[in-house]
Structures are given as C-alpha cells and as structure tokens.
Motif scaffolding. Structure first.
Motif, short mmCIF file in Angstrom:
data_model
loop_
_atom_site.label_atom_id
_atom_site.label_comp_id
_atom_site.label_asym_id
_atom_site.label_seq_id
_atom_site.Cartn_x
_atom_site.Cartn_y
_atom_site.Cartn_z
N THR A 188 0.86 -1.13 0.00
CA THR A 188 0.00 0.00 0.00
C THR A 188 0.88 1.15 0.00
O THR A 188 1.84 1.26 0.60
CB THR A 188 -0.73 -0.20 1.26
N LEU B 176 1.42 -5.15 -15.38
CA LEU B 176 1.27 -3.81 -14.82
C LEU B 176 2.32 -2.86 -15.38
O LEU B 176 2.01 -1.71 -15.72
CB LEU B 176 1.38 -3.86 -13.29
N GLN C 2 0.15 2.56 -11.99
CA GLN C 2 -0.38 1.81 -10.86
C GLN C 2 0.60 0.78 -10.32
O GLN C 2 0.33 0.14 -9.30
CB GLN C 2 -1.68 1.09 -11.26
N TYR C 3 1.73 0.60 -11.01
CA TYR C 3 2.61 -0.51 -10.67
C TYR C 3 3.03 -0.49 -9.21
O TYR C 3 2.88 -1.50 -8.49
CB TYR C 3 3.86 -0.52 -11.56
N HIS D 58 1.85 1.12 -6.65
CA HIS D 58 0.72 1.00 -5.72
C HIS D 58 0.44 -0.48 -5.44
O HIS D 58 0.31 -0.89 -4.29
CB HIS D 58 -0.52 1.67 -6.30
N VAL D 59 0.36 -1.26 -6.50
CA VAL D 59 0.05 -2.69 -6.35
C VAL D 59 1.24 -3.43 -5.74
O VAL D 59 1.07 -4.27 -4.84
CB VAL D 59 -0.33 -3.30 -7.71
N GLU E 201 1.37 -2.82 -2.06
CA GLU E 201 0.23 -3.49 -1.44
C GLU E 201 0.56 -4.96 -1.19
O GLU E 201 0.33 -5.50 -0.10
CB GLU E 201 -1.00 -3.36 -2.34
N LEU F 250 -7.33 -7.62 -6.13
CA LEU F 250 -6.43 -6.51 -6.47
C LEU F 250 -7.00 -5.68 -7.61
O LEU F 250 -6.96 -4.44 -7.59
CB LEU F 250 -5.04 -7.05 -6.87
N TYR G 12 -7.92 -1.64 -7.23
CA TYR G 12 -7.20 -0.61 -7.98
C TYR G 12 -7.85 -0.30 -9.33
O TYR G 12 -7.24 0.37 -10.15
CB TYR G 12 -5.74 -1.05 -8.17
#
Length: 216
Positions: free
Chosen positions: A33, A120, A127-128, A130-131, A134, A156, A160
C-alpha cells in the motif's frame, strides 16, 4: 520473526543455475500500500524489450535494483526492514532511482504474480508501485494455497480499478525467460538480491554495504 545473523541466513538460497532453471520451472508449471502519490513518482524507460518502471528522479546518479520473488518471505522482510531507509535517504532526496524485478523461483504463485507484475509495468505503469507495495506490505505467499491466488488477483483488480483479464493474461515478455536472463546476467544465487549501479551486493540486508556503492 527472529533476526538473521549471516548473509546465508538472510537469503533464501535456491539451486538456480541457468542449466537447472528450465527443469525447475517445468516442474512448477506442471504441478501447479503504497501511500498515495506522496511517494516519488514512477518514470518509464524502454530497454532490452522490457518496460522499466522507476521510483525516483529519472536523472538520479544511482540505480538500485531489487530482485525478488513474491513468494519469498525474506524479500518481504527486506521491504519491511531495509527499503524504508533506502526510500527516505536516497529515493526521496533524488540521489537514487529504484526499480524491481520479480523472479519465478518458488511456486505457482510466483509465476502468476510475476505475470501480474509484468502486465502492470507494460499496461498500467502508473499503478505498478501502488500494487507492488500493497502485495509486499500485506502478504507472504510462500505457503498460501494455490487456489486462493486467483481470487487474490481478482481482489487486487477491484481495489485498484484494473482489468482482471489484463492482470492474468500471459505477458508479451515471458516471465520464465526473463527470470532465466536475469539469473544468468547477474549469476544470481538467491533472493532478495540488491544490485547497485550494476554491482551485486553481497549482503542484501547490510544497509552500509548498499550505501557504500552509491555515489554522491
């Protein structure tokens, strides 16, 4: 988790010599995250047919490469114990840029999450991280039941706002071949492995050894 004293105890060591990787991967395939944008912004470069997604300033003098397996508990430990220091002292200050490379060494989960990772980078680079954070912050996939990973990836995608079929499809670059290439190029003996400016760090958990390879 108890602290680990020696380098050999800090890395999850595998027999991953290039000649053995096809056999290992074959068995795997058969038998089976982040905070908001206050983290440094990702930049993208193309090279060697890969999409490379960075955290940090694109023109930073130093590059830190984190080679890992999503199923490796020591990789998760490195992100928890070592990465925050790297982020604060080098990435946020513009002294270094940071990128990751997932490997397929351990199990079917490694394979599926490496596909997510690669997709990703190519299709949703914004977004890479972020994931990535996480997953690394909240999960340890070493012994997760294999039938749960598809649901996890689906969750996931919902979290997202990503296309689930995009995450799960076979990437344009085969992740097993990519694993083989990185293993050969850097003569990898295990994960996590940290590479600073092209040099493999002997002890990935030694912050001073990492800092020693960073130029001012």
């Amino acid at each position: 988790m108890k602290s680990i004293g020696k380098t050999t105890k800090k890395k999850l060591i595998f027999s991953i010599f290039v000649v053995l990787i096809p056999v290992i991967i074959g068995l795997i395939v058969l038998n089976f995250t982040i905070s908001n944008n206050d983290r440094t912004e990702a930049s993208i470069k193309e090279g060697n047919e890969e999409t490379l997604v960075y955290l940090g300033k694109e023109n930073a003098k130093n590059e830190i490469l984190f080679i890992f397996d999503y199923s490796c508990p020591y990789c998760h430990q490195w992100m928890k114990d070592i990465y925050p220091n790297i982020e604060k002292e080098f990435i946020e200050t513009g002294k270094a840029k940071f990128r990751t490379q997932s490997m397929v060494y351990l199990n079917e989960v490694s394979l599926k999450l490496s596909k997510v990772d690669q997709n990703l980078k190519v299709h949703q680079p914004d977004q890479y991280y972020h994931v990535f954070f996480e997953i690394m912050d909240n999960q340890n996939f070493f012994d997760i039941p294999e039938d749960e990973i598809d649901k996890y990836i689906s969750d996931l995608a919902k979290t997202y706002h990503l296309k689930e079929n995009m995450l799960k499809k076979d990437p344009t670059i085969d992740v097993i071949n990519l694993t083989r290439q990185y293993t050969k190029q850097y003569q990898l003996e295990g994960v996590p492995t940290i590479i600073v400016n092209g040099k493999v760090i002997n002890n990935s958990f030694d912050i001073n050894e990492i800092k020693a390879e960073l130029t001012d």
